[in-house]
Design a protein around this motif. Structure first.
Motif, PDB file in Angstrom:
ATOM      1  N   LYS A 276       1.073   6.016   1.143  1.00  0.00           N
ATOM      2  CA  LYS A 276       0.214   6.053   2.767  1.00  0.00           C
ATOM      3  C   LYS A 276       0.881   5.000   2.923  1.00  0.00           C
ATOM      4  O   LYS A 276       0.496   3.969   3.004  1.00  0.00           O
ATOM      5  CB  LYS A 276      -1.581   6.134   1.871  1.00  0.00           C
ATOM      6  CG  LYS A 276      -1.876   7.372   1.542  1.00  0.00           C
ATOM      7  CD  LYS A 276      -3.344   7.602   1.307  1.00  0.00           C
ATOM      8  CE  LYS A 276      -4.037   8.933  -0.023  1.00  0.00           C
ATOM      9  NZ  LYS A 276      -5.655   8.704   0.447  1.00  0.00           N
TER      10      LYS A 276
ATOM     11  N   TYR B 204      -6.413  -5.109  -6.856  1.00  0.00           N
ATOM     12  CA  TYR B 204      -6.161  -4.250  -5.908  1.00  0.00           C
ATOM     13  C   TYR B 204      -4.692  -4.430  -5.522  1.00  0.00           C
ATOM     14  O   TYR B 204      -3.508  -5.421  -6.478  1.00  0.00           O
ATOM     15  CB  TYR B 204      -6.397  -5.663  -4.194  1.00  0.00           C
ATOM     16  CG  TYR B 204      -7.492  -6.076  -4.442  1.00  0.00           C
ATOM     17  CD1 TYR B 204      -8.966  -5.182  -4.350  1.00  0.00           C
ATOM     18  CD2 TYR B 204      -8.914  -7.078  -4.546  1.00  0.00           C
ATOM     19  CE1 TYR B 204     -10.139  -4.979  -3.844  1.00  0.00           C
ATOM     20  CE2 TYR B 204      -9.579  -7.522  -4.277  1.00  0.00           C
ATOM     21  CZ  TYR B 204     -10.381  -6.092  -3.896  1.00  0.00           C
ATOM     22  OH  TYR B 204     -11.988  -6.364  -3.734  1.00  0.00           O
ATOM     23  N   GLN B 205      -4.264  -3.373  -5.435  1.00  0.00           N
ATOM     24  CA  GLN B 205      -2.867  -3.397  -5.589  1.00  0.00           C
ATOM     25  C   GLN B 205      -1.829  -3.566  -3.559  1.00  0.00           C
ATOM     26  O   GLN B 205      -0.785  -3.519  -3.587  1.00  0.00           O
ATOM     27  CB  GLN B 205      -2.651  -1.770  -5.324  1.00  0.00           C
ATOM     28  CG  GLN B 205      -3.030  -0.972  -7.299  1.00  0.00           C
ATOM     29  CD  GLN B 205      -2.156  -1.938  -8.044  1.00  0.00           C
ATOM     30  OE1 GLN B 205      -1.513  -2.273  -8.007  1.00  0.00           O
ATOM     31  NE2 GLN B 205      -3.445  -2.222  -9.094  1.00  0.00           N
ATOM     32  N   SER B 206      -3.003  -4.221  -2.864  1.00  0.00           N
ATOM     33  CA  SER B 206      -2.293  -4.259  -1.596  1.00  0.00           C
ATOM     34  C   SER B 206      -3.408  -4.933  -0.827  1.00  0.00           C
ATOM     35  O   SER B 206      -4.523  -4.989  -0.989  1.00  0.00           O
ATOM     36  CB  SER B 206      -2.179  -2.667  -1.354  1.00  0.00           C
ATOM     37  OG  SER B 206      -3.002  -2.312  -0.580  1.00  0.00           O
TER      38      SER B 206
ATOM     39  N   HIS C 296       0.788  -0.891   0.055  1.00  0.00           N
ATOM     40  CA  HIS C 296      -0.333   0.014   0.242  1.00  0.00           C
ATOM     41  C   HIS C 296       0.959   1.329   0.491  1.00  0.00           C
ATOM     42  O   HIS C 296       0.921   2.167  -0.415  1.00  0.00           O
ATOM     43  CB  HIS C 296      -1.084  -0.061   1.603  1.00  0.00           C
ATOM     44  CG  HIS C 296      -2.411   0.490   1.182  1.00  0.00           C
ATOM     45  ND1 HIS C 296      -3.096   0.709   0.459  1.00  0.00           N
ATOM     46  CD2 HIS C 296      -2.306   2.119   1.241  1.00  0.00           C
ATOM     47  CE1 HIS C 296      -4.152   1.500   0.335  1.00  0.00           C
ATOM     48  NE2 HIS C 296      -3.379   2.440   0.790  1.00  0.00           N
TER      49      HIS C 296
ATOM     50  N   ASP D 228      -6.156  -2.949   0.295  1.00  0.00           N
ATOM     51  CA  ASP D 228      -7.375  -2.442  -0.663  1.00  0.00           C
ATOM     52  C   ASP D 228      -8.542  -4.097  -0.863  1.00  0.00           C
ATOM     53  O   ASP D 228      -9.659  -3.727  -0.793  1.00  0.00           O
ATOM     54  CB  ASP D 228      -6.535  -3.316  -1.891  1.00  0.00           C
ATOM     55  CG  ASP D 228      -6.293  -0.955  -2.159  1.00  0.00           C
ATOM     56  OD1 ASP D 228      -5.843  -0.517  -2.183  1.00  0.00           O
ATOM     57  OD2 ASP D 228      -5.154  -1.625  -3.304  1.00  0.00           O
TER      58      ASP D 228
ATOM     59  N   ALA E   6       2.373   2.173  -2.907  1.00  0.00           N
ATOM     60  CA  ALA E   6       1.148   2.273  -4.334  1.00  0.00           C
ATOM     61  C   ALA E   6       0.569   3.187  -4.546  1.00  0.00           C
ATOM     62  O   ALA E   6       0.397   4.467  -5.436  1.00  0.00           O
ATOM     63  CB  ALA E   6       0.053   0.838  -4.674  1.00  0.00           C
ATOM     64  N   TYR E   7       0.609   4.131  -3.317  1.00  0.00           N
ATOM     65  CA  TYR E   7      -0.261   4.960  -2.741  1.00  0.00           C
ATOM     66  C   TYR E   7       0.994   5.959  -1.390  1.00  0.00           C
ATOM     67  O   TYR E   7      -0.007   6.810  -1.559  1.00  0.00           O
ATOM     68  CB  TYR E   7      -1.482   4.864  -2.020  1.00  0.00           C
ATOM     69  CG  TYR E   7      -2.091   3.532  -2.470  1.00  0.00           C
ATOM     70  CD1 TYR E   7      -3.279   4.313  -3.811  1.00  0.00           C
ATOM     71  CD2 TYR E   7      -2.056   1.966  -1.986  1.00  0.00           C
ATOM     72  CE1 TYR E   7      -3.454   2.984  -4.769  1.00  0.00           C
ATOM     73  CE2 TYR E   7      -3.013   1.689  -2.823  1.00  0.00           C
ATOM     74  CZ  TYR E   7      -3.999   2.144  -4.028  1.00  0.00           C
ATOM     75  OH  TYR E   7      -4.909   1.394  -4.588  1.00  0.00           O
TER      76      TYR E   7
END
Length: 495
Positions: free
Chosen positions: A246, A274-276, A240, A279, A243-244
């Protein structure tokens, strides 16, 4: 006793979020449901205001869309694995869960037996389900699981599993305990759905750890304490973060398996939605905390309680399934010790004053009442009566139960039932109190205060009998005990 969690907001927000997730796919979502659907007392202890049946009530708001599939590991059936909280085997718990769901109007579509290898007990269980009119399906162990993704996502892998026929857009996958194969069941179904042209989705509903609280927040540390036997560890979700940008919190097992899950999604659907691991989740609990300090204090007490439970298990059994060193570390990370448990301090002070086992109960207004060992009552029974007196506004010296009412019970125990302990346990003193309530208005008023003990902390300076522990649990009190017996010199201690 301060409320720290908005339960109504949670029910509304959680159900809306799940509806949104269903709409993102082909109106078909497999929702892996972790933790307890019924009686989630851990969540209610660390998030004051969270109702033990909140997750069930949330599902009730989706009941027209929801279908439940209960998953059970066939190896657990064969091993006769027991749920420690209910004292029943996993296969019997499946029947209990079906009854519970159907009693509130939720639709149970079927049962899935994972890791099925024609185990004799599993075959008998399938026959029993058939006799009861319950559909069952079998999923099998897949060689190379979970690393050999190409084999798993093939006709020789997930393709060998039975396709579970479902009717509704939201399929809730739940189980009697951990290790049942919920995620594998969801992914197997996705494989079969895509083969049939249905672009179904998958999501995960775990209350803890709470992804949008800090890693070392006491609520998340309390989750680690609750899973000390599973060796779960809360971690920053690196996928996460990458990818973001955050920071979110997940736990080690989901983080470790995510690359494999993502690869499976890519083979099943062409790409991963989903990337994580974060997610994949749909948990909204962190957005419904209205008093962070109240939840912190409640979670700190839960960590201490878990520590005491581990000490007592070790004293009774010589061993414990929980990691004592880990619990000590979690207390250090939360910045607390056993001295931060007020009822513990009060009970030990009372023991020092009376030179005998004592108990203490913290009431909703913060008042702490104590009880000592006497010729008539055990320490927890004495503390219980004193708590009811305080809640009713009755003078502490007033006898709610007369010695004349207690003596026949003592005679029954010692003369007729052969007990060497004449003192009344909590269940016996409640029976005496209820008998007295017929003619004694004060006893009747005290009985009516019993519900106010729910959520109250309690501590005893010696290990209690199983009867006393069960009564405290049924009253909803949060009990801890010092890991020592009243008669330390004895080799045999009856629980």
């Amino acid at each position: 006793m301060k409320i720290g969690f908005d339960n109504d907001k949670y029910l509304k927000m959680q159900s809306e979020h799940i509806r949104e997730r269903i709409a993102k796919f082909d109106n078909k979502l497999y929702l892996e449901f972790g933790g307890k659907l019924f009686d989630d007392y851990h969540a209610s202890r660390v998030l004051p205001g969270f109702q033990p049946d909140s997750k069930l009530q949330m599902l009730m708001q989706l009941k027209d869309q929801a279908e439940i599939v209960i998953v059970i590991n066939a190896e657990d059936i064969e091993a006769n694995k027991i749920r420690s909280d209910y004292g029943i085997s996993y296969d019997l718990d499946v029947l209990r869960l079906i009854d519970e769901f159907q009693n509130v109007g939720l639709y149970v579509g079927s049962v899935c037996l994972t890791r099925f290898a024609s185990q004799p007990s599993a075959i008998l269980f399938r026959k029993k389900l058939k006799e009861l009119g319950i559909k069952s399906y079998c999923h099998y162990s897949i060689p190379g699981y979970p690393s050999d993704v190409a084999h798993i996502v093939s006709d020789e892998g997930y393709g060998r599993n039975d396709y579970i026929e479902t009717e509704r857009p939201l399929i809730v996958i739940t189980a009697p305990g951990p290790g049942s194969g919920k995620m594998a069941t969801c992914l197997s179904q996705l494989y079969h759905e895509y083969k049939r042209g249905v672009k179904a989705g998958y999501a995960k509903f775990e209350t803890f750890p709470i992804w949008n609280l800090p890693l070392k927040h006491p609520v998340n540390l309390a989750y680690e304490a609750a899973t000390a036997d599973l060796n779960d560890v809360n971690m920053i979700d690196p996928f996460h973060l990458d990818a973001y940008g955050k920071t979110t919190v997940n736990y080690n097992r989901d983080i470790e398996i995510f690359p494999v899950v993502r690869a499976m999604f890519e083979l099943i659907a062409g790409k991963s939605p989903y990337q994580s691991p974060t997610d994949m989740g749909v948990n909204m609990a962190g957005n419904c905390i209205i008093d962070d300090d109240a939840c912190r204090r409640a979670s700190e007490q839960e960590i201490i309680r878990r520590y005491y439970k581990c000490l007592c298990d070790k004293k009774r059994n010589g061993t414990t399934k929980d990691d004592l060193n880990k619990l000590e570390l979690l207390m250090n990370q939360a910045g607390v010790s056993v001295h931060d448990r007020a009822v513990r301090n009060a009970a030990l002070d009372k023991e020092e004053q009376t030179d005998g086992p004592s108990a203490a109960i913290e009431l909703p207004d913060g008042t702490i009442v104590t009880g000592k060992t006497s010729a008539l009552l055990g320490p927890m029974a004495g503390a219980l009566l004193n708590a009811l007196k305080h809640l009713t506004g009755i003078d502490k010296e007033t006898d709610l139960v007369s010695p004349q009412a207690i003596k026949p019970i003592q005679d029954l125990k010692t003369v007729y039932l052969g007990s060497k302990n004449p003192r009344l346990h909590t269940d016996e003193v409640l029976i005496a109190l209820s008998a007295s309530a017929e003619d004694n208005v004060l006893a009747r008023q005290a009985m009516e205060k019993l519900p106010e003990l729910r959520g109250c902390d309690a501590h005893c300076t010696v290990l209690l009998s199983s009867v006393d522990e069960q009564i405290c649990n049924r009253l909803g009190m949060y009990l801890t005990c010092e890991p020592k017996y009243e008669e330390a010199s004895r080799l045999y201690h009856k629980n």
